[in-house]
Design an enzyme around this catalytic site. Structure first.
Site, PDB file in Angstrom:
ATOM      1  N   CYS A   2     -14.505   5.053 -27.767  1.00  0.00           N
ATOM      2  CA  CYS A   2     -15.799   5.734 -27.781  1.00  0.00           C
ATOM      3  C   CYS A   2     -16.378   5.859 -26.376  1.00  0.00           C
ATOM      4  CB  CYS A   2     -16.757   4.960 -28.669  1.00  0.00           C
ATOM      5  SG  CYS A   2     -16.026   4.562 -30.248  1.00  0.00           S
ATOM      6  N   ARG A  14      -6.315   3.769 -15.250  1.00  0.00           N
ATOM      7  CA  ARG A  14      -6.318   4.503 -13.979  1.00  0.00           C
ATOM      8  C   ARG A  14      -6.974   5.880 -14.061  1.00  0.00           C
ATOM      9  NH1 ARG A  14      -2.556   5.956 -11.358  1.00  0.00           N
ATOM     10  NH2 ARG A  14      -3.315   5.409  -9.307  1.00  0.00           N
ATOM     11  N   GLU A  30       3.989  -6.660   1.604  1.00  0.00           N
ATOM     12  CA  GLU A  30       3.455  -6.987   0.265  1.00  0.00           C
ATOM     13  C   GLU A  30       3.386  -5.765  -0.647  1.00  0.00           C
ATOM     14  OE1 GLU A  30      -0.449  -8.307   1.406  1.00  0.00           O
ATOM     15  OE2 GLU A  30       0.226 -10.250   2.119  1.00  0.00           O
ATOM     16  N   GLY A  83       0.751  -1.244   0.000  1.00  0.00           N
ATOM     17  CA  GLY A  83       0.000   0.000   0.000  1.00  0.00           C
ATOM     18  C   GLY A  83       0.780   1.293   0.000  1.00  0.00           C
TER      19      GLY A  83
HETATM   20  C1  LIG Z   1      -3.123  -5.028  -3.929  1.00  0.00           C
HETATM   21  C2  LIG Z   1      -2.586  -5.659  -2.708  1.00  0.00           C
HETATM   22  C3  LIG Z   1      -1.281  -5.357  -2.289  1.00  0.00           C
HETATM   23  C4  LIG Z   1      -0.403  -4.367  -2.989  1.00  0.00           C
HETATM   24  O1  LIG Z   1      -0.834  -3.057  -2.866  1.00  0.00           O
HETATM   25  P1  LIG Z   1       0.084  -1.871  -3.417  1.00  0.00           P
HETATM   26  O2  LIG Z   1      -0.696  -0.660  -3.131  1.00  0.00           O
HETATM   27  O3  LIG Z   1       0.265  -2.109  -4.866  1.00  0.00           O
HETATM   28  O4  LIG Z   1       1.356  -1.927  -2.664  1.00  0.00           O
HETATM   29  C5  LIG Z   1      -0.806  -6.030  -1.189  1.00  0.00           C
HETATM   30  N1  LIG Z   1      -1.560  -6.933  -0.505  1.00  0.00           N
HETATM   31  C6  LIG Z   1      -2.826  -7.226  -0.881  1.00  0.00           C
HETATM   32  C7  LIG Z   1      -3.592  -8.215  -0.100  1.00  0.00           C
HETATM   33  C8  LIG Z   1      -3.374  -6.598  -1.987  1.00  0.00           C
HETATM   34  O5  LIG Z   1      -4.632  -6.886  -2.341  1.00  0.00           O
END
Ligand SMILES: *Cc1c(COP(=O)(O)O)cnc(C)c1O
Length: 419
Positions: free
Chosen positions: A347, A314, A275, A241
């Protein structure tokens, strides 16, 4: 653009040692272009920020799942956070170590669970009691013990776009914080699962440290409580995140972010998993596109480019901002700037890449849509029957094609005309 491999040399925008102009000549447009040096630096920054603490960086594959990127990260020793059986296949094909894979996601199917079990992955991040039961059934059928971490929703406001905020109690994600202890304790009745960890993920594109710290504190409180009840928690997964800079944001640095988490964790001896997706690949990629037409109306000036919302969704999906740079700066100054709406050929009025951008343009000019390495290609589609772009990895003065531009034939490959 400090620490960036995207820099102007004279009037030309370069990726590492190759001009984007040359890349467009060689591979055509639209085209995603990545810098291997930036990817490498981003991974090393995460990895080294943990210093000597036992840790595993699990790259969130959904940010960009190209095999070359997965393979590069696996060679660095990276782990992977997957959310589908398809991503599992990709990671295995790219040479990823199954014992470094965590499987996230709120809707894993029975078959996906079986695939994860037979690959012998590190952990399933389970998001509900019903999922725990299904996983137990899958493991039982396969005569395995499934390693499990419960994804707990810490009810923290990530203060990001509502579509990518996941850690509020109103969101579909995770086990409600107040029910987590009960479910951990009840997991004992499932004979084919083994509790190994605890995890959370509160959202994406976070630009402040505080929500991460708040979530971390809540998770540590829960961890201590579970251990106090005699449950051994081997790892704590704090999710991804961390945001990147698209325009004026100033997200915490990786170093400060990890240092702050480590300070909270203190002397606890759990292995720490993280992650990151966007913060590993986002800044390392751009979308190269060519201006097909300039259209001047009494109300607006449009630059109609050959990339569209199917290539990079995005802006259309989150009203996201991407910086747009000219690949060759108009040095003569003969061409005055205008305020352009940079739009694609699709479109839909929502098909834009940037609004109100001051640019000096001619038809045929190249533009670079910056910071498109994450959730760019991986969210692309074939809408309007548009073949998806090529992907190119630049390493110094070498440009490697890491995904061919889709062909028109491949667009219709799996379709059938009735006799
Ligand atoms: C999408 C996601 C991430 C990665 O999020 P980022 O904002 O790209 O770092 C990590 N863990 C889980 C469970 C996710 O769904």
């Amino acid at each position: 653009m400090s620490n960036s491999s995207f820099n102007y040399l004279g009037n030309n925008l370069f990726v590492e040692s190759i001009s984007l102009d040359l890349i467009a000549k060689k591979f055509g447009t639209p085209c995603y272009v990545y810098s291997q040096a930036m990817l490498t630096a981003a991974y090393k920054e995460f990895d080294s920020a943990f210093a000597k603490r036992d840790h595993l960086v699990c790259y969130a594959v959904k940010a960009n799942s190209n095999l070359a990127i997965l393979n590069l990260l696996s060679r660095f020793g990276s782990g992977f956070d997957i959310v589908s059986g398809g991503e599992l296949q990709r990671v295995l094909k790219a040479g990823g170590d199954p014992q470094k894979i965590v499987f996230s996601g709120v809707g894993k199917s029975f078959d996906e669970m079986c695939a994860g079990l037979s690959a012998n992955i590190l952990c399933f991040n389970v998001e509900s009691e019903a999922e725990l039961e299904k996983l137990n059934n899958a493991a039982s059928k396969m005569n395995r013990i499934a390693p499990v971490s419960l994804r707990v929703n810490p009810d923290v406001d990530a203060r990001t776009h509502p579509y990518i905020s996941t850690g509020l109690k109103e969101n579909k994600f995770g086990i409600p914080f107040d029910e987590a202890e009960k479910i951990y304790m009840s997991a004992k009745r499932f004979k084919n699962v083994r509790i190994t960890g605890l995890d959370c993920h509160i959202g994406s594109q976070l630009t402040e440290l505080e929500p991460f710290i708040e979530a971390c504190r809540k998770m540590l409180g829960l961890l201590d409580c579970l251990e106090g009840q005699g449950l051994k928690i081997e790892h704590l997964d704090l999710g991804g995140g961390l945001g990147i800079r698209y325009s004026a944001e100033s997200p915490p640095s990786v170093k400060n972010y990890i240092a702050a988490l480590c300070a909270e964790i203190g002397r606890r001896d759990q292995r720490i998993l993280i992650e990151p997706g966007r913060s590993l690949v986002g800044s390392a990629g751009l979308l190269l596109t060519r201006v097909e037409y300039l259209k001047h109306t009494p109300y607006r000036d449009f630059a109609i480019v050959d990339a569209a919302m199917n290539d990079l969704i995005r802006p259309a999906l989150y009203d996201a901002y991407h910086e747009i740079l000219p690949v060759v700066v108009d040095s003569g100054g003969s061409n005055r700037t205008k305020i352009y709406q940079v739009v694609g050929p699709i479109c839909e009025t929502g098909d834009f890449l940037g609004h109100d951008r001051e640019l000096a343009l001619n038809e045929g000019d190249l533009l670079a849509i910056m910071s498109a390495g994450a959730y760019g290609m991986s969210m692309s589609s074939n809408y309007n029957s548009r073949p998806r772009p090529a992907e190119v990895m630049v390493d110094g003065d070498c440009a490697h094609l890491i995904r061919e531009r889709e062909s028109l034939d491949s667009l219709m490959f799996s379709e059938v005309i009735l006799p």
